[in-house]
Design a protein around this motif. Structure first.
Motif, mmCIF file in Angstrom:
data_model
loop_
_atom_site.group_PDB
_atom_site.id
_atom_site.type_symbol
_atom_site.label_atom_id
_atom_site.label_comp_id
_atom_site.label_asym_id
_atom_site.label_seq_id
_atom_site.Cartn_x
_atom_site.Cartn_y
_atom_site.Cartn_z
ATOM 1 N N ALA A 20 0.822 -1.215 0.000
ATOM 2 C CA ALA A 20 0.000 0.000 0.000
ATOM 3 C C ALA A 20 0.854 1.262 0.000
ATOM 4 O O ALA A 20 0.350 2.356 -0.297
ATOM 5 C CB ALA A 20 -0.939 0.001 1.207
ATOM 6 N N ILE A 21 2.127 1.119 0.285
ATOM 7 C CA ILE A 21 2.989 2.301 0.320
ATOM 8 C C ILE A 21 3.163 2.928 -1.056
ATOM 9 O O ILE A 21 3.385 4.129 -1.169
ATOM 10 C CB ILE A 21 4.371 2.016 0.964
ATOM 11 N N VAL A 22 3.027 2.142 -2.109
ATOM 12 C CA VAL A 22 3.238 2.678 -3.451
ATOM 13 C C VAL A 22 2.284 3.840 -3.718
ATOM 14 O O VAL A 22 2.708 4.929 -4.095
ATOM 15 C CB VAL A 22 3.084 1.574 -4.526
ATOM 16 N N ARG A 23 1.020 3.638 -3.504
ATOM 17 C CA ARG A 23 0.043 4.706 -3.736
ATOM 18 C C ARG A 23 0.130 5.793 -2.675
ATOM 19 O O ARG A 23 0.055 6.976 -2.977
ATOM 20 C CB ARG A 23 -1.361 4.140 -3.773
ATOM 21 N N ALA A 24 0.282 5.394 -1.427
ATOM 22 C CA ALA A 24 0.310 6.367 -0.334
ATOM 23 C C ALA A 24 1.513 7.289 -0.459
ATOM 24 O O ALA A 24 1.402 8.501 -0.217
ATOM 25 C CB ALA A 24 0.320 5.651 1.012
ATOM 26 N N PHE A 25 2.654 6.751 -0.841
ATOM 27 C CA PHE A 25 3.875 7.546 -0.949
ATOM 28 C C PHE A 25 3.704 8.643 -2.001
ATOM 29 O O PHE A 25 4.057 9.797 -1.769
ATOM 30 C CB PHE A 25 5.052 6.624 -1.301
ATOM 31 N N ALA A 26 3.144 8.269 -3.145
ATOM 32 C CA ALA A 26 2.914 9.249 -4.203
ATOM 33 C C ALA A 26 1.836 10.256 -3.806
ATOM 34 O O ALA A 26 1.950 11.445 -4.096
ATOM 35 C CB ALA A 26 2.532 8.541 -5.493
ATOM 36 N N ALA A 27 0.802 9.789 -3.138
ATOM 37 C CA ALA A 27 -0.328 10.650 -2.778
ATOM 38 C C ALA A 27 -0.008 11.623 -1.640
ATOM 39 O O ALA A 27 -0.711 12.620 -1.467
ATOM 40 C CB ALA A 27 -1.525 9.791 -2.394
ATOM 41 N N ALA A 28 1.026 11.363 -0.889
ATOM 42 C CA ALA A 28 1.356 12.222 0.257
ATOM 43 C C ALA A 28 1.534 13.677 -0.157
ATOM 44 O O ALA A 28 1.180 14.586 0.589
ATOM 45 C CB ALA A 28 2.611 11.713 0.965
ATOM 46 N N GLY A 29 2.037 13.906 -1.343
ATOM 47 C CA GLY A 29 2.232 15.265 -1.828
ATOM 48 C C GLY A 29 0.927 16.013 -2.047
ATOM 49 O O GLY A 29 0.891 17.234 -1.973
ATOM 50 N N ARG A 30 -0.136 15.290 -2.306
ATOM 51 C CA ARG A 30 -1.446 15.910 -2.508
ATOM 52 C C ARG A 30 -2.227 16.057 -1.220
ATOM 53 O O ARG A 30 -3.142 16.869 -1.141
ATOM 54 C CB ARG A 30 -2.265 15.079 -3.502
ATOM 55 N N HIS A 31 -1.886 15.267 -0.216
ATOM 56 C CA HIS A 31 -2.675 15.234 1.011
ATOM 57 C C HIS A 31 -2.033 15.890 2.227
ATOM 58 O O HIS A 31 -2.717 16.112 3.223
ATOM 59 C CB HIS A 31 -3.026 13.781 1.368
ATOM 60 N N CYS A 32 -0.743 16.167 2.164
ATOM 61 C CA CYS A 32 -0.046 16.662 3.358
ATOM 62 C C CYS A 32 0.766 17.908 3.033
ATOM 63 O O CYS A 32 1.427 17.976 2.001
ATOM 64 C CB CYS A 32 0.887 15.578 3.902
ATOM 65 N N ASP A 33 0.722 18.875 3.927
ATOM 66 C CA ASP A 33 1.510 20.092 3.762
ATOM 67 C C ASP A 33 3.003 19.771 3.725
ATOM 68 O O ASP A 33 3.735 20.302 2.911
ATOM 69 C CB ASP A 33 1.245 21.074 4.909
ATOM 70 N N ASP A 34 3.436 18.930 4.632
ATOM 71 C CA ASP A 34 4.842 18.529 4.681
ATOM 72 C C ASP A 34 4.950 17.101 4.139
ATOM 73 O O ASP A 34 4.967 16.125 4.892
ATOM 74 C CB ASP A 34 5.363 18.617 6.118
ATOM 75 N N ALA A 35 5.005 17.015 2.815
ATOM 76 C CA ALA A 35 5.014 15.700 2.167
ATOM 77 C C ALA A 35 6.235 14.879 2.564
ATOM 78 O O ALA A 35 6.137 13.662 2.717
ATOM 79 C CB ALA A 35 4.954 15.855 0.650
ATOM 80 N N ALA A 36 7.389 15.526 2.746
ATOM 81 C CA ALA A 36 8.599 14.777 3.115
ATOM 82 C C ALA A 36 8.437 14.120 4.475
ATOM 83 O O ALA A 36 8.787 12.949 4.659
ATOM 84 C CB ALA A 36 9.814 15.695 3.105
ATOM 85 N N ALA A 37 7.888 14.846 5.445
ATOM 86 C CA ALA A 37 7.665 14.272 6.780
ATOM 87 C C ALA A 37 6.629 13.159 6.713
ATOM 88 O O ALA A 37 6.768 12.132 7.378
ATOM 89 C CB ALA A 37 7.232 15.348 7.767
ATOM 90 N N ALA A 38 5.598 13.351 5.911
ATOM 91 C CA ALA A 38 4.566 12.312 5.757
ATOM 92 C C ALA A 38 5.164 11.064 5.129
ATOM 93 O O ALA A 38 4.892 9.939 5.571
ATOM 94 C CB ALA A 38 3.410 12.838 4.913
ATOM 95 N N ARG A 39 6.007 11.249 4.131
ATOM 96 C CA ARG A 39 6.644 10.098 3.479
ATOM 97 C C ARG A 39 7.585 9.375 4.444
ATOM 98 O O ARG A 39 7.652 8.142 4.441
ATOM 99 C CB ARG A 39 7.359 10.556 2.212
ATOM 100 N N ALA A 40 8.297 10.124 5.261
ATOM 101 C CA ALA A 40 9.169 9.488 6.256
ATOM 102 C C ALA A 40 8.329 8.660 7.226
ATOM 103 O O ALA A 40 8.715 7.544 7.594
ATOM 104 C CB ALA A 40 9.970 10.534 7.009
ATOM 105 N N ARG A 41 7.199 9.188 7.617
ATOM 106 C CA ARG A 41 6.317 8.444 8.529
ATOM 107 C C ARG A 41 5.794 7.170 7.869
ATOM 108 O O ARG A 41 5.706 6.115 8.517
ATOM 109 C CB ARG A 41 5.158 9.345 8.955
ATOM 110 N N LEU A 42 5.481 7.244 6.593
ATOM 111 C CA LEU A 42 5.041 6.052 5.855
ATOM 112 C C LEU A 42 6.156 5.015 5.794
ATOM 113 O O LEU A 42 5.913 3.813 5.960
ATOM 114 C CB LEU A 42 4.583 6.437 4.446
ATOM 115 N N LEU A 43 7.371 5.450 5.559
ATOM 116 C CA LEU A 43 8.505 4.523 5.511
ATOM 117 C C LEU A 43 8.709 3.841 6.858
ATOM 118 O O LEU A 43 8.997 2.637 6.917
ATOM 119 C CB LEU A 43 9.782 5.250 5.086
#
Length: 173
Positions: A20-43
């Motif tokens: 599920a990380i494939v879609r969530a990782f890409a979508a983080a940029g559309r859903h979160c102000d701080d996409a990098a922090a959101a992606r780190a949390r997903l990782l």
């Protein structure tokens, strides 16, 4: 723009199903102000046994912002040297943001030869040397010689090194 509910749901989905990380990782940029922090949390939500596979896959197929998020997240992930090939890839690019991120704390896993060349590339591309983790500890005579050769080249062409590079020309004990 940050949707904490979206991120919490995505983290839970990734924890239950790593794919599920494939879609969530890409979508983080559309859903979160701080996409990098959101992606780190997903990782960090990935199980450690599959983490190396997924960071490699996400990096290889990611855009520059996704690659940057991975590189900056590396020091906080439970990894050994599995992600060093990603550093080599980032160092080969001419994207100064990726180069700078590749020389953060995780770069301690680079061998000295690769690290020296990465630092020299920073000097060549005028990436501020303050981004290089452990610069003062790792700098050695060979790096000094490499920077001195670059300085001679630049001076012959009527150009200078970036100001912060001159500190690498000081004698190394």
């Amino acid at each position: 723009m940050e949707d904490n509910a979206w991120l919490a749901d995505a983290v839970a989905r990734v924890g239950a199903d790593p794919a599920a990380i494939v879609r969530a990782f890409a979508a983080a940029g559309r859903h979160c102000d701080d996409a990098a922090a959101a992606r780190a949390r997903l990782l960090r939500a990935l199980p450690p046994d599959v983490l190396p596979y997924w960071i490699d896959d996400l990096y290889r197929h990611g855009d520059t912002n996704e690659k940057l998020a991975i590189l900056t997240a590396l020091p906080g992930l439970p990894l050994g040297a599995e992600a060093v090939p990603l550093l080599h890839d980032a160092i080969r690019t001419n994207d100064t943001r990726l180069l700078a991120a590749a020389l953060g704390p995780y770069a301690g896993r680079l061998d000295q030869h690769a690290w020296r060349h990465a630092v020299l590339k920073c000097v060549f591309l005028a990436v501020p040397l303050e981004v290089v983790s452990d610069l003062d500890r790792r700098a050695d005579r060979e790096l000094t010689a490499m920077v001195a050769a670059l300085r001679a080249e630049r001076e012959a062409a009527g150009r200078r090194l970036p100001d912060d590079a001159y500190r690498l020309l000081d004698p190394i004990p």
